[in-house]
Design a protein around this motif. Structure first.
Motif, PDB file in Angstrom:
ATOM      1  N   VAL A 173      49.015  21.990  30.036  1.00 30.15           N
ATOM      2  CA  VAL A 173      48.519  22.397  31.354  1.00 30.15           C
ATOM      3  C   VAL A 173      48.789  23.877  31.572  1.00 30.15           C
ATOM      4  O   VAL A 173      47.925  24.626  32.052  1.00 30.15           O
ATOM      5  N   THR A 174      49.998  24.319  31.234  1.00 24.69           N
ATOM      6  CA  THR A 174      50.330  25.735  31.374  1.00 24.69           C
ATOM      7  C   THR A 174      49.320  26.590  30.639  1.00 24.69           C
ATOM      8  O   THR A 174      48.830  27.605  31.161  1.00 24.69           O
ATOM      9  N   ILE A 175      48.970  26.159  29.414  1.00 26.45           N
ATOM     10  CA  ILE A 175      48.031  26.959  28.610  1.00 26.45           C
ATOM     11  C   ILE A 175      46.644  26.938  29.244  1.00 26.45           C
ATOM     12  O   ILE A 175      45.969  27.968  29.302  1.00 26.45           O
ATOM     13  N   ILE A 176      46.235  25.768  29.781  1.00 28.14           N
ATOM     14  CA  ILE A 176      44.930  25.711  30.459  1.00 28.14           C
ATOM     15  C   ILE A 176      44.917  26.679  31.646  1.00 28.14           C
ATOM     16  O   ILE A 176      43.951  27.430  31.838  1.00 28.14           O
ATOM     17  N   PHE A 177      46.016  26.687  32.419  1.00 28.34           N
ATOM     18  CA  PHE A 177      46.097  27.604  33.560  1.00 28.34           C
ATOM     19  C   PHE A 177      46.043  29.053  33.083  1.00 28.34           C
ATOM     20  O   PHE A 177      45.395  29.903  33.710  1.00 28.34           O
ATOM     21  N   ALA A 178      46.737  29.320  31.980  1.00 29.18           N
ATOM     22  CA  ALA A 178      46.748  30.684  31.443  1.00 29.18           C
ATOM     23  C   ALA A 178      45.336  31.083  31.031  1.00 29.18           C
ATOM     24  O   ALA A 178      44.874  32.200  31.302  1.00 29.18           O
ATOM     25  N   VAL A 179      44.611  30.144  30.374  1.00 30.53           N
ATOM     26  CA  VAL A 179      43.231  30.415  29.961  1.00 30.53           C
ATOM     27  C   VAL A 179      42.366  30.657  31.195  1.00 30.53           C
ATOM     28  O   VAL A 179      41.542  31.583  31.224  1.00 30.53           O
ATOM     29  N   GLU A 180      42.574  29.838  32.238  1.00 31.11           N
ATOM     30  CA  GLU A 180      41.824  30.007  33.494  1.00 31.11           C
ATOM     31  C   GLU A 180      42.003  31.432  34.024  1.00 31.11           C
ATOM     32  O   GLU A 180      41.031  32.104  34.396  1.00 31.11           O
ATOM     33  N   ILE A 181      43.254  31.876  34.057  1.00 28.09           N
ATOM     34  CA  ILE A 181      43.524  33.227  34.548  1.00 28.09           C
ATOM     35  C   ILE A 181      42.887  34.268  33.634  1.00 28.09           C
ATOM     36  O   ILE A 181      42.285  35.245  34.100  1.00 28.09           O
ATOM     37  N   PHE A 182      42.963  34.019  32.318  1.00 32.26           N
ATOM     38  CA  PHE A 182      42.385  34.945  31.348  1.00 32.26           C
ATOM     39  C   PHE A 182      40.877  35.071  31.573  1.00 32.26           C
ATOM     40  O   PHE A 182      40.320  36.179  31.601  1.00 32.26           O
ATOM     41  N   LEU A 183      40.218  33.914  31.797  1.00 29.83           N
ATOM     42  CA  LEU A 183      38.774  33.932  32.039  1.00 29.83           C
ATOM     43  C   LEU A 183      38.451  34.704  33.317  1.00 29.83           C
ATOM     44  O   LEU A 183      37.503  35.487  33.367  1.00 29.83           O
ATOM     45  N   LYS A 184      39.253  34.472  34.340  1.00 29.94           N
ATOM     46  CA  LYS A 184      39.025  35.199  35.601  1.00 29.94           C
ATOM     47  C   LYS A 184      39.206  36.693  35.389  1.00 29.94           C
ATOM     48  O   LYS A 184      38.485  37.510  35.973  1.00 29.94           O
ATOM     49  N   LEU A 185      40.180  37.068  34.571  1.00 31.27           N
ATOM     50  CA  LEU A 185      40.408  38.484  34.270  1.00 31.27           C
ATOM     51  C   LEU A 185      39.190  39.073  33.572  1.00 31.27           C
ATOM     52  O   LEU A 185      38.778  40.210  33.852  1.00 31.27           O
ATOM     53  N   ILE A 186      38.588  38.286  32.654  1.00 33.09           N
ATOM     54  CA  ILE A 186      37.385  38.759  31.954  1.00 33.09           C
ATOM     55  C   ILE A 186      36.246  38.947  32.946  1.00 33.09           C
ATOM     56  O   ILE A 186      35.544  39.967  32.933  1.00 33.09           O
ATOM     57  N   VAL A 187      36.075  37.960  33.832  1.00 31.68           N
ATOM     58  CA  VAL A 187      34.942  38.008  34.763  1.00 31.68           C
ATOM     59  C   VAL A 187      35.134  39.101  35.817  1.00 31.68           C
ATOM     60  O   VAL A 187      34.252  39.930  36.047  1.00 31.68           O
ATOM     61  N   TYR A 188      36.299  39.091  36.472  1.00 35.04           N
ATOM     62  CA  TYR A 188      36.475  39.982  37.614  1.00 35.04           C
ATOM     63  C   TYR A 188      37.146  41.299  37.266  1.00 35.04           C
ATOM     64  O   TYR A 188      37.167  42.211  38.077  1.00 35.04           O
ATOM     65  N   ARG A 189      37.731  41.394  36.028  1.00 32.34           N
ATOM     66  CA  ARG A 189      38.459  42.612  35.621  1.00 32.34           C
ATOM     67  C   ARG A 189      39.442  43.070  36.701  1.00 32.34           C
ATOM     68  O   ARG A 189      40.225  42.283  37.185  1.00 32.34           O
ATOM     69  N   PHE A 190      39.359  44.319  37.092  1.00 28.48           N
ATOM     70  CA  PHE A 190      40.391  44.840  38.002  1.00 28.48           C
ATOM     71  C   PHE A 190      40.311  44.216  39.394  1.00 28.48           C
ATOM     72  O   PHE A 190      41.294  44.146  40.112  1.00 28.48           O
ATOM     73  N   ARG A 191      39.091  43.758  39.733  1.00 27.46           N
ATOM     74  CA  ARG A 191      38.965  43.122  41.050  1.00 27.46           C
ATOM     75  C   ARG A 191      39.808  41.844  41.146  1.00 27.46           C
ATOM     76  O   ARG A 191      40.066  41.350  42.230  1.00 27.46           O
ATOM     77  N   PHE A 192      40.213  41.298  39.985  1.00 29.62           N
ATOM     78  CA  PHE A 192      41.060  40.104  39.956  1.00 29.62           C
ATOM     79  C   PHE A 192      42.307  40.313  40.813  1.00 29.62           C
ATOM     80  O   PHE A 192      42.717  39.437  41.575  1.00 29.62           O
ATOM     81  N   PHE A 193      42.869  41.519  40.719  1.00 31.77           N
ATOM     82  CA  PHE A 193      44.135  41.781  41.407  1.00 31.77           C
ATOM     83  C   PHE A 193      43.938  42.184  42.869  1.00 31.77           C
ATOM     84  O   PHE A 193      44.888  42.473  43.577  1.00 31.77           O
ATOM     85  N   ALA A 194      42.679  42.214  43.312  1.00 27.90           N
ATOM     86  CA  ALA A 194      42.415  42.546  44.714  1.00 27.90           C
ATOM     87  C   ALA A 194      42.778  41.375  45.623  1.00 27.90           C
ATOM     88  O   ALA A 194      43.066  41.563  46.801  1.00 27.90           O
ATOM     89  N   GLU A 195      42.765  40.157  45.057  1.00 25.71           N
ATOM     90  CA  GLU A 195      43.098  38.993  45.882  1.00 25.71           C
ATOM     91  C   GLU A 195      44.541  38.559  45.645  1.00 25.71           C
ATOM     92  O   GLU A 195      44.963  38.339  44.502  1.00 25.71           O
ATOM     93  N   GLY A 196      45.279  38.430  46.750  1.00 25.85           N
ATOM     94  CA  GLY A 196      46.705  38.083  46.665  1.00 25.85           C
ATOM     95  C   GLY A 196      46.971  36.790  45.926  1.00 25.85           C
ATOM     96  O   GLY A 196      47.928  36.677  45.160  1.00 25.85           O
ATOM     97  N   TRP A 197      46.084  35.798  46.148  1.00 20.37           N
ATOM     98  CA  TRP A 197      46.319  34.498  45.511  1.00 20.37           C
ATOM     99  C   TRP A 197      46.298  34.605  43.997  1.00 20.37           C
ATOM    100  O   TRP A 197      46.994  33.843  43.310  1.00 20.37           O
ATOM    101  N   ASN A 198      45.471  35.520  43.447  1.00 19.55           N
ATOM    102  CA  ASN A 198      45.429  35.692  42.002  1.00 19.55           C
ATOM    103  C   ASN A 198      46.768  36.196  41.481  1.00 19.55           C
ATOM    104  O   ASN A 198      47.234  35.767  40.431  1.00 19.55           O
ATOM    105  N   TRP A 199      47.380  37.136  42.207  1.00 18.81           N
ATOM    106  CA  TRP A 199      48.722  37.588  41.862  1.00 18.81           C
ATOM    107  C   TRP A 199      49.673  36.405  41.828  1.00 18.81           C
ATOM    108  O   TRP A 199      50.464  36.264  40.890  1.00 18.81           O
ATOM    109  N   PHE A 200      49.570  35.562  42.864  1.00 22.65           N
ATOM    110  CA  PHE A 200      50.433  34.393  42.966  1.00 22.65           C
ATOM    111  C   PHE A 200      50.303  33.528  41.707  1.00 22.65           C
ATOM    112  O   PHE A 200      51.300  33.188  41.059  1.00 22.65           O
ATOM    113  N   ASP A 201      49.041  33.192  41.335  1.00 26.10           N
ATOM    114  CA  ASP A 201      48.794  32.380  40.137  1.00 26.10           C
ATOM    115  C   ASP A 201      49.356  33.073  38.899  1.00 26.10           C
ATOM    116  O   ASP A 201      49.986  32.441  38.052  1.00 26.10           O
ATOM    117  N   PHE A 202      49.094  34.376  38.812  1.00 28.21           N
ATOM    118  CA  PHE A 202      49.509  35.171  37.652  1.00 28.21           C
ATOM    119  C   PHE A 202      51.023  35.064  37.459  1.00 28.21           C
ATOM    120  O   PHE A 202      51.507  34.778  36.362  1.00 28.21           O
TER     121      PHE A 202
END
Lengths: 298, 298, 298, 298
Positions: free
Chosen positions: C65-94
């Protein structure tokens, strides 16, 4: 205030007495007397450390104050007669002074202790405190219904707790849930969340009720949930009330504005219509004249 | 701010001094000094674990800060003179710095401990905190009346409890209700609902007062009922106040709207009336001419 | 949502990936995974009672599960790039997923215990909970200032308490007020009113500080007074805010009403004025003709 | 009430039965029965102190009341059929009376204790209490979401606490954090701030976790912060709701005012326009006649 206005039909003797009773000076005198009496009753709690002489003097002073208060009430009864009992505060004074005059009040420590309740007269004699106490009294009906719900929940909980936990030989649990009043008292303690786990619930668990926490958690949730929510409901109600009044006033003002403006407009439109009517008459006259002229000329 | 505006008539020397005192730089310097001082006073609580050298240095620093604060107040006194005392916060600074300068402050541990009160200057020097503290101070009058009612209830309750429970040889009960201050203190404990049952009420019950819980339950209900309700009253008042202002503003805006629209309509109606008057004149002229013509022709 | 709208300029590969990540199905899958993971982490607390086989399987599942979550975050990083860190919740997940991936997380019990923080992702993944958490976060700034004032009061109180009560050999008092953190912790206990009298104040009194209750009562009054009032201030602010918006809307509606009605009236008055102008022309023409006629006839 | 209106199509037998069930007399009878039953169940908790004869009589009375309540529900089922289950309170009665009729209810003390839940029927049978309970039920959805957030926080905290503190031989700590339910229960105790320091945190600290207070302080801050804020959010929501309704009503009234006034003005302006049209016709006629006359004269 409302009592005063009805006394014009009384004889002038009463009317002068009323003026004296309702005078600022008299109220300040009573206020001062209550405060000094409060201090004296406080000093009298050090009875053992004081000289017998001083204790006797202070006790005499206290009895004198009681008599002055009784006379005050008697005078008010003369002035206001039955209307005296129309105001709740007068009842309060009547009962509180009556307790001090009760024959056994020197013998029974509880009655003697209740003498100090007289000091609570300050709550309605001092205007600043009276404003607050009356705000309190206004919220009594709402609080009453909330307390009724809480009392019902506590009663039902107490019957259940007595049935479930009271049938034991463990003196600690018997102390907590041995009969109905004890159970209600213990549930009230749980509700105030004071030592609920180790002073109450744990003792029941150790007495062979491993699932007792479920009962108490449900009770805590329902009771505190109820209190929390009813508290919210009370605030919302109070606010809605105060707003309703404001909105009404606001509405009336705008209403007045619009009414006035439209009245002005109405008057001017009437003026326009009147003038139009005059014009119409004039023109009709012209037309008439014109119509007749050709025939005249023919 | 208001102090500043009145200083134009002072000599330029004072005016320059004031500019310095009120400058952002100076305020930041003072803020920084308070924070460093707070840390130093915190470190000084570890006195025994620090080298004598370090303790001496920190104490010197602390004394230096005290003197800087004293000079700051002195400068403000020169600039603002009597107006200095018009602002409450200046009194606060004056007292708090004065305590540190008091001759015995090194000898008495209480006075020495109160040195740290200087750190509370942050409450009005830092704008964010000042906003909050001033909101607090604004609610002080309302809270004052509530506290007065609670104090009166506690005093009356304490006199009753001392009379009823204080006449005993049981040292535990004597500790709780032996004299007036002890009773008030114990009733305050009951009011905070901390250990009220087994630390207070049960000891009185065991001392031969089986009905004592009735007294304490009534006290809990009245005191917590009072606090709860007065708390509500305070919120309602605060809200009503903030709404009154809003409603007033709202009303003024709508008022303005309507006024403007009606003014426009008024102007146009006047125009209509003027034109009607002109028309009437014209028509009167026509009628006149018509009336004369026949006579002319005659 | 706002992130989505800016992605139209990305290549279609990313755009399809984003659609997948933002799809309802994917979110439901992640939600389900978090819940199952929560249960697994709960079951794993019974490690000692389970078979080694089961513990190993559940641990493998948890790592998966941890790895799936990590992949999820990785995919979001690919899609949103720097905008990923614009949302606080993404930091929380990270941060929360990062803790589980930290190399030592199997060795240190604290880091291992923090794996379960991943379950808090539910707070923003489930819409119902997200609505509540975001309401909470919105009130953070107001709460921050209140906490700052409380922290300052506690720090100042702790320095005073350490100075006044900490210089003793009594181990119980040393435990309570021996150093700065202990004093702050004990004052926090006093603030929560849990066992404040007999667990804290009485021990200090017995250690030779008969006037210690005065210090603690002042602290209780100021701290609870501050909290109570700031709490009120927060409610009042929140309400004023919500009302301002409502009043504005209300105002606009009435405004619109009046505007429309006056526009209609304006149009009709214009019509009246136009007709009056025409009348005036006609009448002028009549008058003109009448004036000329006599000369014609002459 | 809403149920009543749909019954007109039923046969007159049912309709008369419904009238009886919904009559004031019947409701008063049921209310009285519940209250007497409450007292009887209270008296029955003193079973051991009463004569066997009295206990038997009271038990028979209790069983009779249960049967009357069952008949009441049965009659309602006949009258309302499936619509009976449309009202939540009917479900409540059904379950609460069903418990008393359950076959084992005499054998199992828990089921027997739950008989008294019948008394809670007062919460919806007495109008004053019903008003309050329904206000409570209306706030259930909002409370539900808040409780969900609190439950999630407690679960996550309990898993962490069990992992960090549960792996010990200390029986006191095992009692507090030995497994997941115990940890959740202890965290709930910490949340209620009852004996949190010396009954819970200190025991964990003494078991070799000197930094445990950090975990518990964070938990207290987040949990109480959450509750405090969500509580505020709930009030604000409730108020906004009640205000929205008021504002709407207010708006409609002003709307009506303005509409009426403008309608009046409209009518009068139409009158003006009509008269102007007539005038124009008249004047046109005059002009026409005037224009023709010269040609007539030619």
């Amino acid at each position: 205030m409302s009592l005063k206005q009805g006394t014009l039909d009384l004889d002038s003797h009463n009317s002068r007495l009323e003026q004296a009773i309702e005078s600022k000076l008299f109220r300040h005198f009573i206020t001062g007397l209550i405060i000094v009496n409060a201090v004296v009753l406080g000093v009298l709690t050090y009875e053992d450390a004081l000289s017998t002489q001083l204790v006797r003097s202070l006790s005499w002073f206290d009895r004198a104050v009681t008599i002055i208060f009784a006379v005050e009430i008697f005078l008010k009864l003369i002035v206001y007669r039955f209307r005296f009992f129309a105001e709740g505060w007068n009842w309060f004074d009547f009962v509180v002074v009556g307790i001090s005059l009760a024959p056994g009040s020197e013998a029974f420590s509880v009655l003697r202790a209740m003498r100090v309740l007289r000091v609570l007269r300050l709550l309605h004699v001092v205007p600043m405190l009276r404003r607050i106490t009356e705000a309190l009294l206004k919220s009594l009906p709402g609080m009453g219904a909330i307390l009724a719900v809480l009392a019902l929940l506590t009663y039902v909980g107490a019957v259940m707790a007595t049935n479930m936990f009271g049938d034991t030989d463990n003196p600690e649990v018997l102390e907590l849930f041995g009969d109905l009043p004890k159970s209600a008292y213990s549930l009230f303690q749980v509700m105030t969340m004071d030592g609920w786990r180790f002073e109450v619930v744990q003792k029941v668990v150790d007495d062979g009720h491993p699932y007792a926490p479920i009962f108490f958690l449900i009770f805590i949730f329902i009771a505190s949930f109820a209190v929390l929510n009813l508290f919210i409901a009370l605030i919302v109600d109070a606010l809605a009330e105060s707003q309703r009044a404001q909105t009404e006033h606001h509405l009336e003002e705008i209403d007045h504005e619009i009414d006035e403006a439209f009245e002005e407009a109405d008057k001017e439109r009437s003026e326009i219509l009147t003038r139009l009517a005059l014009l119409q008459e004039d023109i009709a006259a012209i037309k008439n004249a014109q119509d007749k002229k050709p025939t005249d000329q023919n």
